[in-house]
Design a protein around this motif. Structure first.
Motif, short mmCIF file in Angstrom:
data_model
loop_
_atom_site.label_atom_id
_atom_site.label_comp_id
_atom_site.label_asym_id
_atom_site.label_seq_id
_atom_site.Cartn_x
_atom_site.Cartn_y
_atom_site.Cartn_z
N ALA A 144 7.74 40.01 50.02
CA ALA A 144 8.77 40.27 49.01
C ALA A 144 10.04 39.52 49.38
CB ALA A 144 9.03 41.76 48.93
N THR A 145 10.75 39.10 48.37
CA THR A 145 12.03 38.43 48.59
C THR A 145 13.10 39.15 47.78
OG1 THR A 145 11.59 36.92 46.76
CG2 THR A 145 10.95 36.18 48.97
N GLY A 146 14.35 38.89 48.14
CA GLY A 146 15.46 39.50 47.42
C GLY A 146 15.60 40.98 47.75
N PRO A 147 16.09 41.77 46.80
CA PRO A 147 16.31 43.19 47.05
C PRO A 147 15.03 43.95 47.37
CG PRO A 147 17.46 42.51 45.06
CD PRO A 147 16.61 41.36 45.51
N ALA A 148 13.90 43.50 46.88
CA ALA A 148 12.64 44.19 47.14
C ALA A 148 12.24 44.12 48.60
CB ALA A 148 11.54 43.61 46.25
N ALA A 149 12.75 43.14 49.33
CA ALA A 149 12.39 42.99 50.74
C ALA A 149 12.96 44.13 51.57
CB ALA A 149 12.89 41.65 51.27
#
Length: 111
Positions: free
Chosen positions: A15-20
């Motif tokens: 996951a990248t961004g806030p989901a990470a």
């Protein structure tokens, strides 16, 4: 007879961004709640150990001769191996003597 083949599955992408960072706040909150007794005890123990070590230097090296012997010992090869070159040391002030530079092994290594 014919058989159908499926395309090989590719590995899941991270996951990248806030989901990470999803769930990180909850994990930190649970860790702090679990360690609510352990952390203050460790912090207090380290603080008291550091303060008692710093306070003991005035008793260990009370006279200028004691401080001069300690500085001379730290100039020896054994002293240099323990803490590196003493660049900011003076023989009259113990304020520059920190817990990482001074050790209880000075009297034994000066003999």
């Amino acid at each position: 007879m014919t058989t159908a083949t499926l395309a090989p599955k590719s590995p899941p992408r991270p996951a990248t961004g806030p989901a990470a960072l999803a769930g990180t706040g909850t994990l930190i909150r649970f860790a702090l709640r679990r360690d609510r007794v352990r952390l203050p005890v460790w912090i207090l123990a380290l603080l008291l150990g550091t303060l008692s070590t710093a306070n003991s230097y005035t008793e260990l090296y009370g006279t200028p001769e004691d401080r001069a012997n300690a500085v001379a010992t730290m100039g020896s090869p054994a002293g240099l191996a323990m803490s590196g070159p003493a660049t900011t040391w003076t023989t009259t002030r113990t304020a520059r003597c920190s817990a990482t530079r001074c050790s209880a092994s000075w009297p034994s290594s000066s003999a």
